[in-house]
Write an enzyme that holds these catalytic residues in place. Structure first.
Site, PDB file in Angstrom:
ATOM      1  N   LYS A 112      12.857 -14.222  96.015  1.00  0.00           N
ATOM      2  CA  LYS A 112      13.990 -15.053  96.440  1.00  0.00           C
ATOM      3  C   LYS A 112      15.232 -14.817  95.578  1.00  0.00           C
ATOM      4  O   LYS A 112      16.342 -15.084  96.001  1.00  0.00           O
ATOM      5  CB  LYS A 112      13.594 -16.514  96.438  1.00  0.00           C
ATOM      6  CG  LYS A 112      12.585 -16.811  97.545  1.00  0.00           C
ATOM      7  CD  LYS A 112      12.315 -18.279  97.744  1.00  0.00           C
ATOM      8  CE  LYS A 112      11.509 -18.519  99.005  1.00  0.00           C
ATOM      9  NZ  LYS A 112      10.129 -17.993  98.901  1.00  0.00           N
TER      10      LYS A 112
HETATM   11  C1  LIG Z   1       9.306 -17.636  99.966  1.00  0.00           C
HETATM   12  C2  LIG Z   1       8.116 -16.793  99.684  1.00  0.00           C
HETATM   13  C3  LIG Z   1       7.412 -16.131 100.711  1.00  0.00           C
HETATM   14  C4  LIG Z   1       7.758 -16.274 102.165  1.00  0.00           C
HETATM   15  O1  LIG Z   1       8.970 -15.670 102.518  1.00  0.00           O
HETATM   16  P1  LIG Z   1       9.714 -16.025 103.891  1.00  0.00           P
HETATM   17  O2  LIG Z   1      11.008 -15.325 103.849  1.00  0.00           O
HETATM   18  O3  LIG Z   1       9.852 -17.534 103.884  1.00  0.00           O
HETATM   19  O4  LIG Z   1       8.831 -15.565 105.005  1.00  0.00           O
HETATM   20  C5  LIG Z   1       6.353 -15.305 100.344  1.00  0.00           C
HETATM   21  N1  LIG Z   1       5.972 -15.171  99.058  1.00  0.00           N
HETATM   22  C6  LIG Z   1       6.620 -15.797  98.047  1.00  0.00           C
HETATM   23  C7  LIG Z   1       6.134 -15.618  96.657  1.00  0.00           C
HETATM   24  C8  LIG Z   1       7.706 -16.626  98.315  1.00  0.00           C
HETATM   25  O5  LIG Z   1       8.341 -17.247  97.306  1.00  0.00           O
END
Ligand SMILES: *Cc1c(COP(=O)(O)O)cnc(C)c1O
Length: 465
Positions: A112
């Site tokens: 993120k």
């Molecule tokens: C947010 C997140 C996801 C999922 O990603 P999306 O874009 O919501 O599909 C997967 N793994 C981790 C570690 C995350 O923080």
């Protein structure tokens, strides 16, 4: 470039307004009116560029002059200067044509950061230009909150208030948020669970009269267009590293809200030769059931060891449906009503179109633990639970062993010590060096009751920017 809503009820908007707004006023999500498409020659000419230079090539057409190129370059450079690996998104080989792209070298050790480091700088830039200030309010069950706080801690025009459920996030996750001692960063530990936090945020967006004159709330949640846009870059990056665009590449993506994998879909539409996109889910498998059986029916949410994928209705899936239904906003508005009511049926044509590119797989906690254990035993490589689910799905769904298959590693294993220990790893996995002092740092947060007047007056009194 203009942006339109997936529900068809909004006049086309400019880039900066879309970044500031988040959700479209008709309840839909913003998508570009027309996608930029790159030729194979142009993509090939980007081989050898740094990650930041590649990001500039890909992001520029979406911004389309709204920000001068030099300024945009600076925003991008600042965003990725906080990453602790020279390659930004390094690729690790784990088998024949099997790769893992590590997206966890940013400040909070999850993918993120790719979007939120950039979004923080971008918002601050737009606000400064407009002489505006905003209050970001969000709820978190873990990863998003810390990435948003890290993205905004140096922003002069933003106060950020993040609500987490008191005593219900892991120590690592809480400390990643509460040890950021900037004056514009405010952590609220609210009595209740994650849903209570989220409902508090929703109620506050619906009636913002508690804010001082001239301030408004802004959201940095996963539907913000700029987050998706920033995530497109690493698909091109991986492809160029593995012989693309002359050669096709496939990706497996641990999926929750469908933002990450939707960025891969856009990369494909923009001209990048991608053979397969694999949707990897945990036991909360609604997207897997939808793609494999046309069964998009909600079931009670189960808590798993891969909590960032514990999601029932994936908000960004709507953006894909919009394309699958030939951009018919009225049809999407109907479909989303069905989905909210508990059951959505896709048309045969939409499903057929989706299956040309997407496949899906479900891996539950037991399967995930087994993958972490076996990969660690075989190659001494330790994965986090989300990544492990992605790798399992990659192995089950691969259509062609000659095509490189890249699993996106969405988090560092040290963020999820419980899962890693379940897999037989003897100790708590070590935090990277720059975070080794996380447990010695001072924390700052305020515990508040789940009461609207209490939370809102706290926010109104603590705005700093
Ligand atoms: C947010 C997140 C996801 C999922 O990603 P999306 O874009 O919501 O599909 C997967 N793994 C981790 C570690 C995350 O923080």
């Amino acid at each position: 470039m203009k942006y339109i809503s997936t529900r068809g009820g909004v006049e086309p908007q400019d880039f900066e307004d879309v970044v500031l707004t988040g959700l479209a006023p008709d309840g839909g999500l913003f998508v570009p009116q027309e996608l930029p498409v790159f030729s194979q020659q142009e993509i090939a000419s980007w081989a050898g560029l740094s990650y930041q230079a590649l990001a500039l090539k890909i992001i520029s057409p979406f911004v389309d002059g709204a920000i001068p190129e030099d300024d945009l370059k600076q925003l991008i450079d600042k965003s990725y200067a906080t990453f602790r690996h020279g390659g930004i998104a390094p690729l690790i080989q784990t088998g024949h044509n099997e790769w893992i792209m590590e997206l966890f070298h940013g400040p909070t050790l999850a993918f993120k950061d790719f979007a939120l480091q950039f979004l923080g700088h971008l918002l601050d830039y737009i606000l400064a230009k407009r002489g505006q200030k905003v209050v970001i309010m969000g709820a978190t069950s873990g990863d998003t909150g810390s990435a948003a706080i890290e993205g905004c801690r140096r922003c002069e025009n933003i106060d950020i208030f993040i609500l987490h459920p008191y005593n219900r996030v892991s120590d690592v996750q809480r400390r990643q948020m509460t040890t950021v001692l900037a004056d514009n960063v405010h952590n609220i530990a609210m009595h209740g669970n994650f849903d209570d936090c989220q409902n508090m945020v929703k109620a506050s967006f619906a009636d913002q009269s508690f804010l001082p004159e001239g301030r408004q709330l802004a959201a940095v949640n996963s539907i913000n267009w700029a987050r998706i846009m920033a995530q497109i870059v690493y698909y091109f990056w991986a492809s160029l590293s593995l012989g693309g665009p002359q050669r096709k590449v496939s990706f497996s993506v641990p999926t929750g809200n469908f933002g990450d994998i939707f960025a891969g879909y856009l990369a494909h539409k923009m001209g990048l030769p991608i053979e397969q996109l694999v949707i990897a889910t945990n036991q909360n498998d609604i997207l897997h059931r939808c793609i494999s059986d046309n069964d998009h029916s909600t079931r009670p949410l189960e808590q798993s060891l891969a909590p960032s994928m514990d999601i029932m209705i994936s908000s960004n899936f709507e953006r894909l449906l919009f394309d699958l239904y030939d951009r018919d906003g009225a049809a999407i508005a109907e479909l989303m009503k069905d989905a909210k009511a508990g059951h959505m049926n896709l048309s045969d044509a939409a499903l057929k179109e989706a299956r040309k590119l997407f496949s899906s797989y479900r891996c539950d906690d037991a399967g995930m633990v087994e993958i972490i254990r076996s990969v660690y035993q075989q190659s001494n490589y330790l994965m986090d639970p989300h990544t492990a689910i992605g790798l399992d799905a990659a192995r089950h769904c691969r259509a062609n062993l000659e095509t490189p298959m890249v699993t996106l590693a969405t988090a560092h294993p040290a963020k999820f010590p419980d899962a890693v220990k379940c897999a037989g790893y003897p100790n708590d996995p070590e935090l990277p060096q720059h975070m080794a002092d996380l447990f010695d740092k001072e924390e700052r947060y305020t515990v508040l009751d789940n009461d609207q007047a209490t939370v809102q007056s706290y926010i109104a009194q603590h705005i700093h920017a």
